[in-house]
Design an enzyme around this catalytic site. Sequence first.
Site, PDB file in Angstrom:
ATOM      1  N   ALA A  65      13.047  19.320  16.387  1.00 12.09           N
ATOM      2  CA  ALA A  65      13.094  18.252  14.992  1.00 12.09           C
ATOM      3  C   ALA A  65      11.360  19.270  14.356  1.00 12.09           C
ATOM      4  O   ALA A  65      10.626  20.051  14.944  1.00 12.09           O
ATOM      5  CB  ALA A  65      12.325  16.784  15.296  1.00 12.09           C
ATOM      6  N   GLY A 109      15.068  18.765  18.686  1.00 18.20           N
ATOM      7  CA  GLY A 109      16.390  17.775  18.669  1.00 18.20           C
ATOM      8  C   GLY A 109      17.495  19.068  18.071  1.00 18.20           C
ATOM      9  O   GLY A 109      18.652  18.959  17.273  1.00 18.20           O
ATOM     10  N   GLU A 112      19.939  17.680  21.088  1.00 19.04           N
ATOM     11  CA  GLU A 112      21.023  17.063  20.264  1.00 19.04           C
ATOM     12  C   GLU A 112      21.871  17.570  19.060  1.00 19.04           C
ATOM     13  O   GLU A 112      23.207  16.833  19.315  1.00 19.04           O
ATOM     14  CB  GLU A 112      19.236  15.645  19.248  1.00 19.04           C
ATOM     15  CG  GLU A 112      18.649  15.389  20.919  1.00 19.04           C
ATOM     16  CD  GLU A 112      17.409  14.312  20.175  1.00 19.04           C
ATOM     17  OE1 GLU A 112      16.440  15.309  19.559  1.00 19.04           O
ATOM     18  OE2 GLU A 112      17.572  13.467  20.189  1.00 19.04           O
ATOM     19  N   GLU A 132      10.608  16.892  24.195  1.00 21.08           N
ATOM     20  CA  GLU A 132       9.815  15.549  23.505  1.00 21.08           C
ATOM     21  C   GLU A 132       8.366  15.059  24.299  1.00 21.08           C
ATOM     22  O   GLU A 132       7.561  14.726  24.177  1.00 21.08           O
ATOM     23  CB  GLU A 132      10.793  14.768  23.464  1.00 21.08           C
ATOM     24  CG  GLU A 132      11.624  15.485  22.018  1.00 21.08           C
ATOM     25  CD  GLU A 132      13.021  15.779  22.677  1.00 21.08           C
ATOM     26  OE1 GLU A 132      13.425  16.451  23.530  1.00 21.08           O
ATOM     27  OE2 GLU A 132      13.413  15.561  20.986  1.00 21.08           O
TER      28      GLU A 132
HETATM   29  C1  HXC Z   1       8.217  23.240  14.127  1.00 19.52           C
HETATM   30  C2  HXC Z   1       8.386  25.117  15.125  1.00 19.52           C
HETATM   31  C3  HXC Z   1       9.368  24.863  16.046  1.00 19.52           C
HETATM   32  C4  HXC Z   1       9.459  22.945  15.773  1.00 19.52           C
HETATM   33  C5  HXC Z   1       8.860  26.262  17.021  1.00 19.52           C
HETATM   34  N1  HXC Z   1       8.644  26.159  15.757  1.00 19.52           N
HETATM   35  N2  HXC Z   1       9.619  25.354  17.131  1.00 19.52           N
HETATM   36  N3  HXC Z   1       7.932  24.447  14.136  1.00 19.52           N
HETATM   37  N4  HXC Z   1       8.951  22.864  14.259  1.00 19.52           N
HETATM   38  N5  HXC Z   1      10.149  22.244  16.387  1.00 19.52           N
HETATM   39  C6  HXC Z   1       7.786  27.487  14.492  1.00 19.52           C
HETATM   40  C7  HXC Z   1       6.296  28.563  15.374  1.00 19.52           C
HETATM   41  O1  HXC Z   1       4.774  26.916  15.096  1.00 19.52           O
HETATM   42  C8  HXC Z   1       6.212  29.333  15.006  1.00 19.52           C
HETATM   43  O2  HXC Z   1       5.460  29.021  13.930  1.00 19.52           O
HETATM   44  C9  HXC Z   1       7.347  29.693  14.490  1.00 19.52           C
HETATM   45  O3  HXC Z   1       7.869  28.641  14.753  1.00 19.52           O
HETATM   46  C10 HXC Z   1       7.703  30.831  16.468  1.00 19.52           C
HETATM   47  O4  HXC Z   1       7.795  29.827  17.148  1.00 19.52           O
HETATM   48  P1  HXC Z   1       6.511  30.987  18.614  1.00 19.52           P
HETATM   49  O5  HXC Z   1       6.393  29.302  19.058  1.00 19.52           O
HETATM   50  O6  HXC Z   1       5.554  31.678  18.373  1.00 19.52           O
HETATM   51  O7  HXC Z   1       8.251  31.271  19.386  1.00 19.52           O
HETATM   52  P2  HXC Z   1       8.207  31.684  20.974  1.00 19.52           P
HETATM   53  O8  HXC Z   1       6.579  32.070  21.253  1.00 19.52           O
HETATM   54  O9  HXC Z   1       9.161  32.279  20.902  1.00 19.52           O
HETATM   55  O10 HXC Z   1       8.242  30.738  21.255  1.00 19.52           O
HETATM   56  C11 HXC Z   1       9.948  29.763  21.048  1.00 19.52           C
HETATM   57  C12 HXC Z   1       9.906  27.786  21.967  1.00 19.52           C
HETATM   58  C13 HXC Z   1       8.344  27.169  21.075  1.00 19.52           C
HETATM   59  C14 HXC Z   1       9.777  27.684  22.538  1.00 19.52           C
HETATM   60  C15 HXC Z   1      10.857  27.933  21.130  1.00 19.52           C
HETATM   61  O11 HXC Z   1       8.290  27.841  20.060  1.00 19.52           O
HETATM   62  C16 HXC Z   1       8.992  25.497  20.977  1.00 19.52           C
HETATM   63  O12 HXC Z   1       8.373  25.713  21.853  1.00 19.52           O
HETATM   64  N6  HXC Z   1       8.842  25.206  20.653  1.00 19.52           N
HETATM   65  C17 HXC Z   1       8.618  23.649  19.895  1.00 19.52           C
HETATM   66  C18 HXC Z   1      10.117  23.139  21.050  1.00 19.52           C
HETATM   67  C19 HXC Z   1      10.113  21.989  20.784  1.00 19.52           C
HETATM   68  O13 HXC Z   1       8.739  20.738  21.608  1.00 19.52           O
HETATM   69  N7  HXC Z   1      11.018  20.931  20.592  1.00 19.52           N
HETATM   70  C20 HXC Z   1      11.806  19.684  20.652  1.00 19.52           C
HETATM   71  C21 HXC Z   1      10.681  19.144  19.036  1.00 19.52           C
HETATM   72  S1  HXC Z   1      10.410  17.494  19.067  1.00 19.52           S
HETATM   73  P3  HXC Z   1       4.315  30.111  13.235  1.00 19.52           P
HETATM   74  O14 HXC Z   1       4.018  30.086  11.919  1.00 19.52           O
HETATM   75  O15 HXC Z   1       3.409  30.403  13.950  1.00 19.52           O
HETATM   76  O16 HXC Z   1       5.291  31.474  13.202  1.00 19.52           O
HETATM   77  C22 HXC Z   1      12.183  17.136  18.783  1.00 19.52           C
HETATM   78  C23 HXC Z   1      12.417  15.319  18.508  1.00 19.52           C
HETATM   79  C24 HXC Z   1      11.306  14.851  18.893  1.00 19.52           C
HETATM   80  O17 HXC Z   1      13.384  17.845  18.686  1.00 19.52           O
HETATM   81  C25 HXC Z   1      11.365  12.852  18.313  1.00 19.52           C
HETATM   82  C26 HXC Z   1      10.202  12.570  18.754  1.00 19.52           C
HETATM   83  C27 HXC Z   1      10.085  11.163  17.450  1.00 19.52           C
END
Ligand code: HXC
Length: 258
Positions: A65, A109, A112, A132
Site C-alpha cells: 500500500a 498490500g 495481499e 507492515e
Molecule cells: C510508497 C514506495 C513504497 C510504498 C517503495 N516506494 N515502496 N512508496 N509506498 N509501499 C517508493 C520509494 O519511496 C522510492 O521512491 C521508490 O519507490 C523506489 O523504492 P526504493 O526504496 O528506493 O527501492 P529499493 O531500495 O530497491 O527497495 C525496494 C523495497 C523498498 C525493499 C521494496 O522500497 C521497501 O521496503 N518498500 C516498502 C515496503 C513495505 O513496507 N510495504 C508495506 C507497505 S504497508 P523515491 O521517491 O524515494 O524514489 C502495506 C499495508 C499497510 O502494504 C496496512 C496499514 C493500514
Amino acid sequence: MSFETILVEQRDAVTLVTLNRPQALNALNTQVLADLSAAFAAYDADPSQLCLVLTGSEKAFAAGADIKEMASKAAADFFLEDFFSGWQKNVVATRKPWIAAVAGFALGGGCELAMMADFIIAADTAKFGQPEIKLGVAPGMGGSQRLTKAVGKAKAMEMCLTGRMMGAEEAERSGLVSRIVPAADLLEDALKTAAAIAAMPPMATMVNKEMVNLAFETGLEQGLLNERRLFQLLTATEDRVEGMKAFVEKRPGVWKGR
Ligand code: HXC
C-alpha cells in the site's frame, strides 16, 4: 480503456492488466484501487473476456500500500473511509477467473493483492512478505488471513512478526504459488495459462472458482453440500450437454457460455 496507474489490453479472450507506477514500485494508492476496480468490473461484464492476468514490473509486482499516501491520514480517516474495504468489494468480488503473475517484490498490500487472485504464478525472482509490522501496523488487505490459510500458521506468523520475505521456491513449497517460472518467461506463461482457462466453458470456470473458494469460507459439511448443488446447477447448462457430446464424438467442445 485508459487509466492513470494501470495498463489494460485485451489479447483475444484474455485481459492483461499491468500495474504501472514504476516510480513507486507499483505502490497501491487510492487511484490504483479506483483503476483496478474499473478494469476488473469491465472484465467481469464483458462476455468476450474469459480470463485476466494481473502483473507488475520485473522489479516489483507491488511494494505495498502507498506509505506516502497513508502517512498523513488520521485514524478516524482510515475508519470513516473504511480504508482498504474497496479491495474486497471490487477486486475479490470478481466472478471470473484471474491470475497474478508476480516478479520481484510483492510486499504488504502487494502480497495481499497477489493472494486475492485465484492463483499466483511466480517468477524465480518473486519475493513475498508482510513487512507492515516495521511500520507499526499490521496487514489490512487480507494478509493475516489469506497468508495463514495458504502457508499455515508457523510461516505466516513468522513473516508477520519479523517482516521476513519468502522467496519463490519457499513460496511454492509452502503452497502460496502454483508454479515458478524463469522471470523471462513469466508473462508468456501466465498468458498461455489464462488462454487455456479462457478456452473452457465459461460458466464452468466461474462455478469451479466459486467452489474452490468455498473451501476457505465454509465448514466441510456445508462446502460439500454447496459443491453438489453447484455441480447440479452446471448440469443444466447447454455447455454441459455439448461437453459430454463432444467427448463421445471425440472432438473439441464448442461453448455457448450458458
Ligand atoms: C510508497 C514506495 C513504497 C510504498 C517503495 N516506494 N515502496 N512508496 N509506498 N509501499 C517508493 C520509494 O519511496 C522510492 O521512491 C521508490 O519507490 C523506489 O523504492 P526504493 O526504496 O528506493 O527501492 P529499493 O531500495 O530497491 O527497495 C525496494 C523495497 C523498498 C525493499 C521494496 O522500497 C521497501 O521496503 N518498500 C516498502 C515496503 C513495505 O513496507 N510495504 C508495506 C507497505 S504497508 P523515491 O521517491 O524515494 O524514489 C502495506 C499495508 C499497510 O502494504 C496496512 C496499514 C493500514
